[in-house]
Design an enzyme around this catalytic site. Sequence first.
Site, short mmCIF file in Angstrom:
data_model
loop_
_atom_site.label_atom_id
_atom_site.label_comp_id
_atom_site.label_asym_id
_atom_site.label_seq_id
_atom_site.Cartn_x
_atom_site.Cartn_y
_atom_site.Cartn_z
N HIS A 39 11.93 -1.43 -4.01
CA HIS A 39 12.71 -0.59 -3.10
C HIS A 39 14.19 -0.52 -3.53
CE1 HIS A 39 9.52 -0.94 0.02
NE2 HIS A 39 10.09 0.11 0.56
N GLU A 56 13.77 2.31 3.93
CA GLU A 56 12.78 3.11 4.65
C GLU A 56 13.39 3.91 5.79
OE1 GLU A 56 9.32 0.69 5.35
OE2 GLU A 56 8.99 0.56 3.19
N ASP A 114 1.23 -1.47 -5.61
CA ASP A 114 2.36 -2.03 -4.86
C ASP A 114 1.90 -2.26 -3.42
OD1 ASP A 114 4.97 -2.78 -4.12
OD2 ASP A 114 5.50 -0.72 -3.58
N SER A 115 2.70 -3.01 -2.68
CA SER A 115 2.40 -3.18 -1.26
C SER A 115 2.57 -1.86 -0.51
CB SER A 115 3.33 -4.21 -0.65
OG SER A 115 4.67 -3.81 -0.83
#
Lengths: 276, 276
Positions: free
Chosen positions: A197, A163, A21-22
């Site tokens: 996310h 986040e 994943d990034s």
Amino acid sequence: MSRGAAGDFCVNRDRPIGVFDSGIGGLTVAHALMSALPNERIVYFGDTARLPYGTKSSATVAGYAAQITDFLLKRDVKMLVVACNTMAAVALPIVTGLSPVPVVDVLDAGARAAAVSSRSGRIGVLATLTTVSSQAYERAIRAHAHHARVISQACPLFAPLVEEGWLDHPVTELTAREYLRPVLAEEVDTLVLGCTHYPLLKPLLARLAGPATRLVDSAETTAAQVADLLAARDLRRTAAEEPVHEYYVTDLPQRFRAVGALCLGRPLPEVQLVHW
Amino acid sequence: MSRGAAGDFCVNRDRPIGVFDSGIGGLTVAHALMSALPNERIVYFGDTARLPYGTKSSATVAGYAAQITDFLLKRDVKMLVVACNTMAAVALPIVTGLSPVPVVDVLDAGARAAAVSSRSGRIGVLATLTTVSSQAYERAIRAHAHHARVISQACPLFAPLVEEGWLDHPVTELTAREYLRPVLAEEVDTLVLGCTHYPLLKPLLARLAGPATRLVDSAETTAAQVADLLAARDLRRTAAEEPVHEYYVTDLPQRFRAVGALCLGRPLPEVQLVHW
């Protein structure tokens, strides 16, 4: 079958699955894989130094995807799981072109699940800017449900909100209402969470979308696809000892430990820093 | 002074000023420089492929800063302007260590301006996670105002909100109220906008902070410092023709053109892609 050949097979089967994943959102996919396939060993790669990918150009994302694929193939993985919708949207041909091992990706898994789930054929997709611009979900969903009408909505603030840990915060609710308005106005019956996310916002999104809308979280669908493929190719790990997973990231600021724990459903274990 | 030496000086003076940021927020600084010093030539570098820096580790940000410094020095700049608070907070020694030309940075400029502005000595700083963690603003402000009390607040959602273009949106207002609450509770009389994205939120922040709080936007202070330094070192450009600025970025997705225009106050000109 000769003993040597069986030995080779055994070694093949015991190789890990590469998941990338990034950043750390893909840990939601790793978590689903660990639940569905508790005997499999996972090598996870998160490009935390260069995230987010979702606001960057296709060419840049494709270059990064090639570099990560190369990294994981050198770790002798038996399968690659693209646990990032943005990479799956714009870099899948690069990954499959480089990979001699099977590749499973979250975007195709989500598209299939949405096509199966929808009765009305009206499907909403929430994703990053780059994923939405690529129109990859429209193509993938229509490959499985030809007459589907796909309404896509870029949600660039969702990943930063996750986040920040504001999973059920008034700011997140107001943002979600704004992003969902044009999608719900189209009376979709299925809503794809098209970024790893977003499953962390599932309770909030489910409440706003209402009980008539099914939310598709591709992590579980991806895990099911991986399980099917491992069985079909006779690649299930046979070793008896408990698998030890490995985690690699390109940066590890403190905040990521907290979000990683949310994604993984347990504290983020020891991770190794890769300097690129 | 010999003609040859004068010629050398002339060449020196006509060299460009290197301005760099993790992305396009630094264009607010470039814009202030162009207004204050319309005859100066600017080479701008924005690391748009790897942004944002504000959530990444100090070591990663320092490595990127070194790479950009090297890039700009090779373009024969006569001065470097660190137009990114995060780099100024954690990588200034790296930049000054590499640079044979003078270095001006937005963090020091903002800290000086805040120290001069504050009567009560109670100063609020809004910045990225990495900048706040570094405590660089506390140190810089106290260097100019020894007894200042500095209240810092990380605002990780501000940059994504600016990039979404939600400059005066209810979501941004609610987010700003949340971030400002603990800072305003300390009765600060000065508020530093410690990230080059934040000046775009100035009208909203000024409204929420009220008329008794002075907002320090380091772009203009930085431009004034650059002007003073150019004059002191006799480095002002003397060439008569209009300066042609250059812009380099590591990625250029469409969205950045829109935000770039907001920062620069005019359409983003032609930019050159650097592949790293």
